[in-house]
Design an enzyme around this catalytic site. Sequence first.
Site, PDB file in Angstrom:
ATOM      1  N   ILE A 182      39.241 -39.196  56.617  1.00 23.10           N
ATOM      2  CA  ILE A 182      38.411 -38.121  55.811  1.00 23.10           C
ATOM      3  C   ILE A 182      36.693 -38.343  56.125  1.00 23.10           C
ATOM      4  CG2 ILE A 182      37.638 -37.654  53.400  1.00 23.10           C
ATOM      5  CD1 ILE A 182      40.606 -37.208  54.457  1.00 23.10           C
ATOM      6  N   HIS A 213      40.685 -46.860  47.242  1.00 25.45           N
ATOM      7  CA  HIS A 213      40.108 -47.328  46.357  1.00 25.45           C
ATOM      8  C   HIS A 213      40.565 -49.061  46.125  1.00 25.45           C
ATOM      9  CE1 HIS A 213      40.005 -43.283  45.567  1.00 25.45           C
ATOM     10  NE2 HIS A 213      38.821 -43.224  45.135  1.00 25.45           N
TER      11      HIS A 213
HETATM   12  N1  GLN Z   1      33.499 -37.015  54.041  1.00 25.75           N
HETATM   13  C1  GLN Z   1      33.398 -38.103  52.897  1.00 25.75           C
HETATM   14  C2  GLN Z   1      33.511 -39.534  53.083  1.00 25.75           C
HETATM   15  O1  GLN Z   1      34.391 -39.701  53.843  1.00 25.75           O
HETATM   16  C3  GLN Z   1      34.002 -37.678  51.655  1.00 25.75           C
HETATM   17  C4  GLN Z   1      33.670 -38.211  50.459  1.00 25.75           C
HETATM   18  C5  GLN Z   1      34.362 -37.823  49.166  1.00 25.75           C
HETATM   19  O2  GLN Z   1      35.134 -36.977  48.946  1.00 25.75           O
HETATM   20  N2  GLN Z   1      33.865 -38.471  47.891  1.00 25.75           N
HETATM   21  O3  GLN Z   1      33.041 -40.371  52.636  1.00 25.75           O
END
Ligand code: GLN
Length: 745
Positions: A431, A685
Amino acid sequence: MSNKQTSVIGFPRIGKNRELKFASEKFFKGEISEAELQKVAAEIRQYGWKKQREANISFIPSNDFSFYDNVLDTAFLLNVIPARYQELNLSVLEKYFAAAHGYQGEKGDVKALPMKKWFNTNYHYIVPEIDDATELKLVGNKPVQEFIETKLVGIESVPTVIGAYTFLRLARYNGQKKAKDFVAAAIDAYAKLADQLATAGAKWISFAEPALVFDVTAEERELFKSIYVELVKKVRAAGLKIALQTYFGDIRDVYQDVVALGFDAIGLDFVEGLKSLELVKSGFPKNTLLLAGVVNGKNIWRADYAQKNALLAEIVSAVGAENVVVGTSCSLLHVPYTVAAEQKLPAETLRHFAFAEEKLVELAELASGDVAALAQNKALFATPRVQANAKVQAELAALTAADFERKPSRLERRSVQKEEFKLPAFPTTTIGSFPQTAEVRANRAAFRKGEISKEQYVEFNRKKIAECIKLQEEIGLDVIVHGEFERNDMVEYFGTKIDGFIFTQNAWVQSYGTRCVKPPVVWGDVSRSAPITVEWSVFAQSCTKKPVKGMLTGPVTILNWSFPREDVSLKVQAQEIGFAIRDEVLDLEKNGIRIIQIDEAALREKLPLRKSDWHKEYLDWAIPAFRLVHAKVKPETQIHTHMCYSEFNDIVITFEASRSDLKLLDALNEAKFETQVGPGVYDIHSPRVPSEQEIVDALHKIIAKVPQQNVWVNPDCGLKTRGETETTASLKNLVAAAKKLRAES
Ligand code: GLN
Ligand code: ZN
């Protein structure tokens, strides 16, 4: 218009210098005793009451303080404490903290209760858990204690407590029993509380019932009535006056019931409550106070007295001057303490702000009709706060439908991109962020403080990027990220690099527990004067032949995690931020970045509480703002987005499904969602390393619902809070799982 009474729903409680946060942390580490923590808490409460008294507030609340969260307080007040916490051999306060954030130690090992967003705010509450064995009854005395505390300093406060309807509506039911099965017990418990408060000398009790601003079903309406028909009688029999306090919207579904129930005061929100004025105009009971929430409790700007007075005049003509009490729209918990704590911003800027303490003065001035204050306020609003940016204004004026529409069709883009990237089935990616180790944070801090040069700072980050990319190649990920080592926070990073935002030093607001955030302020027209992320992304791409994703935060998320302007619509602010991010998207594309992810982690944050308002009030501008950002890219450029716990549209989308049981996939299925998706296949998490088999199982569940050619494989959010070892292990399993699925198909 003069000499009205004033009321406050709640005051900040973290401490002016976040004393509660620091004291709690010391307490958890065993550095201070429970008594010392209690002392800090008492001082924080005293401070708030003193400020409210200085401002001559007529109705000052007590029991608005909390060590963690008011809903959790109410659960402990009412004995809604799951057995696993009850059983711990700990003090009541320690059990309370165990429920708030878990306990792991010699006396046991329990996870925390779940946490949820508090209505449409960035505050989070603890979700009470009820099962069939739950015996709801009054066991706590916090409201009585705090009332007595105010009495000792000569204040006759209004004890306030989350009401039975909201409490039962927000609780989670694990057994057969439902909310209605606890009504009788709740009435009894709240009535007993009223008795005890009366004995302690209270004159009022205020029930906070914000859940009335949701859409209320017929069944919920019956639940509400069944509680208050009885409770009003009992509280009255105890000799107390009774206030019903609502906020975060209007109570259109139950207004007729509320006015018929015989409350002595009714609190309505005239800022977010779109229909509140219309409702009071339709009739309001005689001899009842209207706690009129006219000063915005959620934002940090000064109130425009002329506008507020006009609103108050309409309210007065509907309900009679003698019944109107001037109040805030919601608890002041959602704004920082005081503008006086800001030393770096110039006075011309600060005079436009009103935080909690300044809002108390506003209430007093509006209530008294203070002529000098009115004139001063008029002068403040007579001159425009900021000059419009001509270039941005011209861009806004020139917007047409084409600016929001990506061409060619998704189908065509799909085949162009297939050729362009030649990605395998079940492509793997992350992500964006990689673990933010102590050295990564130290490098940023050293640069910020001027301890190292720009070159040293950049050199360090480049080294980290190169390492991160090498690691991703070794792991075998298909689409690479640069790791976000230059960013502290996904909104603040962009805010500081875009013109139009300003930053405070001390304007902290509580987000959950004692954790606070310091949102940027949208001050003027937003514009981007230079590329923000291009150099990092270009460097990252130079390290690998695999595609590197550009990584941006979307306009709606930036806006939702800031204090927005009140002189310009949210729609326009989102468009302006959209221009800045769009320019960045186009610059990334120009510089050879072929996949760009635009994070909209907070897209859902400000979704109206009533479904019927979703489109008109929010989605009709939020979605276009997001479209604006990427509509103009070339067909071969692939746009991704990431939304924590969100749904939505267009583009390759990844979302956190690992914790929400993939329910979203059913929704996507129903909506005939054609976009490629990457439901999170493991929960970032937690430090746990998911096994390859676990991820394979998750993917099997996903492909049962989504055509497999549309499925991406990725964790459910950024990895910045994780450690390096567990991250590498987890990602290796993720890639292995994707390979297994490729072999199967
Ligand atoms: N690109 C961001 C990360 O990887 C996304 C963070 C999020 O969705 N809170 O930290
Ligand atoms: Zn996320």
